[in-house]
Design a protein around this motif. Structure first.
Motif, PDB file in Angstrom:
ATOM      1  N   SER A 178     -13.109 -37.326  -4.309  1.00 39.96           N
ATOM      2  CA  SER A 178     -11.740 -37.471  -3.824  1.00 39.96           C
ATOM      3  C   SER A 178     -10.971 -36.196  -4.133  1.00 39.96           C
ATOM      4  CB  SER A 178     -11.041 -38.662  -4.500  1.00 39.96           C
ATOM      5  OG  SER A 178     -10.827 -38.395  -5.880  1.00 39.96           O
ATOM      6  N   VAL A 179      -9.809 -36.071  -3.488  1.00 34.42           N
ATOM      7  CA  VAL A 179      -8.935 -34.928  -3.767  1.00 34.42           C
ATOM      8  C   VAL A 179      -8.544 -34.911  -5.235  1.00 34.42           C
ATOM      9  CG1 VAL A 179      -6.693 -33.905  -3.273  1.00 34.42           C
ATOM     10  CG2 VAL A 179      -8.076 -34.835  -1.404  1.00 34.42           C
ATOM     11  N   GLY A 180      -8.232 -36.088  -5.787  1.00 28.52           N
ATOM     12  CA  GLY A 180      -7.842 -36.154  -7.196  1.00 28.52           C
ATOM     13  C   GLY A 180      -8.928 -35.656  -8.121  1.00 28.52           C
ATOM     14  N   GLU A 181     -10.171 -36.007  -7.839  1.00 24.34           N
ATOM     15  CA  GLU A 181     -11.266 -35.533  -8.676  1.00 24.34           C
ATOM     16  C   GLU A 181     -11.425 -34.017  -8.562  1.00 24.34           C
ATOM     17  OE1 GLU A 181     -14.923 -37.681  -8.205  1.00 24.34           O
ATOM     18  OE2 GLU A 181     -13.915 -39.628  -8.241  1.00 24.34           O
ATOM     19  N   SER A 182     -11.243 -33.485  -7.372  1.00 20.50           N
ATOM     20  CA  SER A 182     -11.310 -32.032  -7.200  1.00 20.50           C
ATOM     21  C   SER A 182     -10.230 -31.341  -8.022  1.00 20.50           C
ATOM     22  CB  SER A 182     -11.155 -31.658  -5.725  1.00 20.50           C
ATOM     23  OG  SER A 182     -12.209 -32.171  -4.952  1.00 20.50           O
ATOM     24  N   ARG A 183      -9.011 -31.885  -7.951  1.00 22.38           N
ATOM     25  CA  ARG A 183      -7.914 -31.283  -8.708  1.00 22.38           C
ATOM     26  C   ARG A 183      -8.147 -31.410 -10.206  1.00 22.38           C
ATOM     27  NH1 ARG A 183      -3.180 -31.046  -5.569  1.00 22.38           N
ATOM     28  NH2 ARG A 183      -2.202 -30.153  -7.426  1.00 22.38           N
ATOM     29  N   MET A 184      -8.761 -32.514 -10.643  1.00 15.58           N
ATOM     30  CA  MET A 184      -9.060 -32.680 -12.058  1.00 15.58           C
ATOM     31  C   MET A 184     -10.096 -31.657 -12.520  1.00 15.58           C
ATOM     32  SD  MET A 184      -8.637 -33.960 -15.002  1.00 15.58           S
ATOM     33  CE  MET A 184      -7.307 -35.038 -14.473  1.00 15.58           C
ATOM     34  N   ARG A 185     -11.076 -31.348 -11.690  1.00 17.66           N
ATOM     35  CA  ARG A 185     -12.061 -30.311 -12.052  1.00 17.66           C
ATOM     36  C   ARG A 185     -11.365 -28.985 -12.312  1.00 17.66           C
ATOM     37  NH1 ARG A 185     -15.975 -28.090  -9.609  1.00 17.66           N
ATOM     38  NH2 ARG A 185     -15.169 -28.229  -7.499  1.00 17.66           N
ATOM     39  N   VAL A 186     -10.393 -28.662 -11.458  1.00 20.15           N
ATOM     40  CA  VAL A 186      -9.657 -27.412 -11.642  1.00 20.15           C
ATOM     41  C   VAL A 186      -8.897 -27.438 -12.958  1.00 20.15           C
ATOM     42  CG1 VAL A 186      -7.804 -25.951 -10.728  1.00 20.15           C
ATOM     43  CG2 VAL A 186      -9.469 -26.993  -9.162  1.00 20.15           C
ATOM     44  N   LEU A 187      -8.237 -28.559 -13.249  1.00 21.89           N
ATOM     45  CA  LEU A 187      -7.470 -28.657 -14.489  1.00 21.89           C
ATOM     46  C   LEU A 187      -8.374 -28.519 -15.711  1.00 21.89           C
ATOM     47  CD1 LEU A 187      -4.953 -29.145 -16.142  1.00 21.89           C
ATOM     48  CD2 LEU A 187      -5.223 -31.612 -15.754  1.00 21.89           C
ATOM     49  N   LEU A 188      -9.520 -29.179 -15.711  1.00 12.03           N
ATOM     50  CA  LEU A 188     -10.438 -29.075 -16.851  1.00 12.03           C
ATOM     51  C   LEU A 188     -10.887 -27.634 -17.058  1.00 12.03           C
ATOM     52  CD1 LEU A 188     -12.602 -32.281 -16.265  1.00 12.03           C
ATOM     53  CD2 LEU A 188     -10.837 -31.945 -18.012  1.00 12.03           C
ATOM     54  N   ALA A 189     -11.090 -26.905 -15.963  1.00 11.50           N
ATOM     55  CA  ALA A 189     -11.465 -25.497 -16.080  1.00 11.50           C
ATOM     56  C   ALA A 189     -10.313 -24.670 -16.642  1.00 11.50           C
ATOM     57  CB  ALA A 189     -11.896 -24.953 -14.720  1.00 11.50           C
ATOM     58  N   VAL A 190      -9.096 -24.959 -16.188  1.00 15.63           N
ATOM     59  CA  VAL A 190      -7.913 -24.251 -16.695  1.00 15.63           C
ATOM     60  C   VAL A 190      -7.752 -24.480 -18.189  1.00 15.63           C
ATOM     61  CG1 VAL A 190      -5.388 -24.208 -16.625  1.00 15.63           C
ATOM     62  CG2 VAL A 190      -6.692 -24.223 -14.496  1.00 15.63           C
ATOM     63  N   LEU A 191      -8.103 -25.680 -18.661  1.00 11.30           N
ATOM     64  CA  LEU A 191      -8.001 -25.995 -20.087  1.00 11.30           C
ATOM     65  C   LEU A 191      -9.102 -25.335 -20.908  1.00 11.30           C
ATOM     66  CD1 LEU A 191      -7.092 -29.802 -19.903  1.00 11.30           C
ATOM     67  CD2 LEU A 191      -5.561 -27.868 -20.325  1.00 11.30           C
ATOM     68  N   GLY A 192     -10.012 -24.640 -20.237  1.00 13.27           N
ATOM     69  CA  GLY A 192     -11.044 -23.889 -20.940  1.00 13.27           C
ATOM     70  C   GLY A 192     -12.228 -24.723 -21.399  1.00 13.27           C
ATOM     71  N   LEU A 193     -12.408 -25.900 -20.807  1.00  6.86           N
ATOM     72  CA  LEU A 193     -13.510 -26.770 -21.208  1.00  6.86           C
ATOM     73  C   LEU A 193     -14.782 -26.422 -20.450  1.00  6.86           C
ATOM     74  CD1 LEU A 193     -11.471 -30.062 -21.242  1.00  6.86           C
ATOM     75  CD2 LEU A 193     -12.397 -28.908 -23.243  1.00  6.86           C
ATOM     76  N   PRO A 194     -15.934 -26.685 -21.050  1.00  8.32           N
ATOM     77  CA  PRO A 194     -17.190 -26.486 -20.316  1.00  8.32           C
ATOM     78  C   PRO A 194     -17.205 -27.350 -19.062  1.00  8.32           C
ATOM     79  CG  PRO A 194     -17.610 -26.871 -22.654  1.00  8.32           C
ATOM     80  CD  PRO A 194     -16.158 -27.163 -22.424  1.00  8.32           C
TER      81      PRO A 194
END
Length: 233
Positions: free
Chosen positions: A124-140
């Motif tokens: 979903s779009v929400g899951e895509s946006r969450m992937r971006v946020l997790l990357a921004v937070l510096g998580l693996p």
């Protein structure tokens, strides 16, 4: 030529947050006229062939994806790429090659990043946006659509994201995910089984994407509670 955004819809892609205040078109016969509500682009690089859906000529799906992500923000571009990969309208290599053909046009560098980051497992779009946020937070990088099993190998759940380093599950709750009370109860029981196996579960909503600080704090608390992932046999 129909607009790139409309072409995505006709190709069956779920799109969200694209700026529709100005319609972007590719003109096959020159630059055309651009104004407050319409922006016409020259067909450079050239379009080899158009696609016909019904009786409507539309931009071929890979081209529509690339034209759209060149003029939007990085998080939205990632959601469009994810949707295209999920629908198998294009491959990562096809999109990268097509973006490179646009040379130095504005947005090319961000588009290349979005395509390289794309993952068709996002549902979903929400899951895509969450992937971006997790990357921004510096998580693996999380494992999308990870399968959780119990100690005997029995299937327990498929979760939106697994931060495997810490046995932390992230679930994105979009609107309308639980249609009735039975579905809500079933989801709570499912989550109990996941927690019983030692996983921490963090739920996220659209509001967390626009105000990520509180979500980041909750996520880091879950990581601290979980500690390093344990080997599961």
């Amino acid at each position: 030529m129909i607009s790139h955004q409309s072409a995505l819809i006709l190709h069956g892609l779920e799109i969200s947050d694209l700026d529709l205040r100005r319609v972007h078109l590719t003109n096959l016969r020159g630059p055309g006229r651009s104004g407050r509500h319409v922006c016409q682009h020259v067909a450079e690089p050239a379009i080899g062939a158009v696609t016909v859906i019904g009786e409507v000529q539309v931009t071929p799906a890979p081209r529509a994806v690339v034209e759209s992500i060149l003029s939007t923000s990085y998080p939205v571009a990632v959601s469009v790429v994810d949707a295209a990969l999920r629908a198998r309208l294009a491959t990562t290599d096809e999109l990268l090659e097509l973006v490179r053909r646009f040379g130095r046009r504005h947005g090319v560098r961000a588009a290349l990043r979005a395509v390289a980051f794309g993952d068709g497992r996002a549902e979903s779009v929400g899951e895509s946006r969450m992937r971006v946020l997790l990357a921004v937070l510096g998580l693996p990088a999380p494992i999308p659509q990870a399968v959780i099993t119990d100690r005997s190998g029995e299937f327990v759940a498929r979760v939106d994201f697994l931060l495997a380093e810490w046995d932390v599950v992230v679930e994105f709750d979009g609107t309308g995910k639980y249609a009735d009370r039975d579905a809500l109860v079933a989801e709570k029981l499912r989550e109990d089984r996941i927690r019983d196996l030692g996983y921490q579960v963090v739920r996220a909503t659209w509001s967390d994407l626009s105000t990520p600080a509180a979500f980041a704090a909750r996520l880091h608390r879950a990581v601290n509670r979980a500690g390093p992932a344990r080997h599961r046999s």
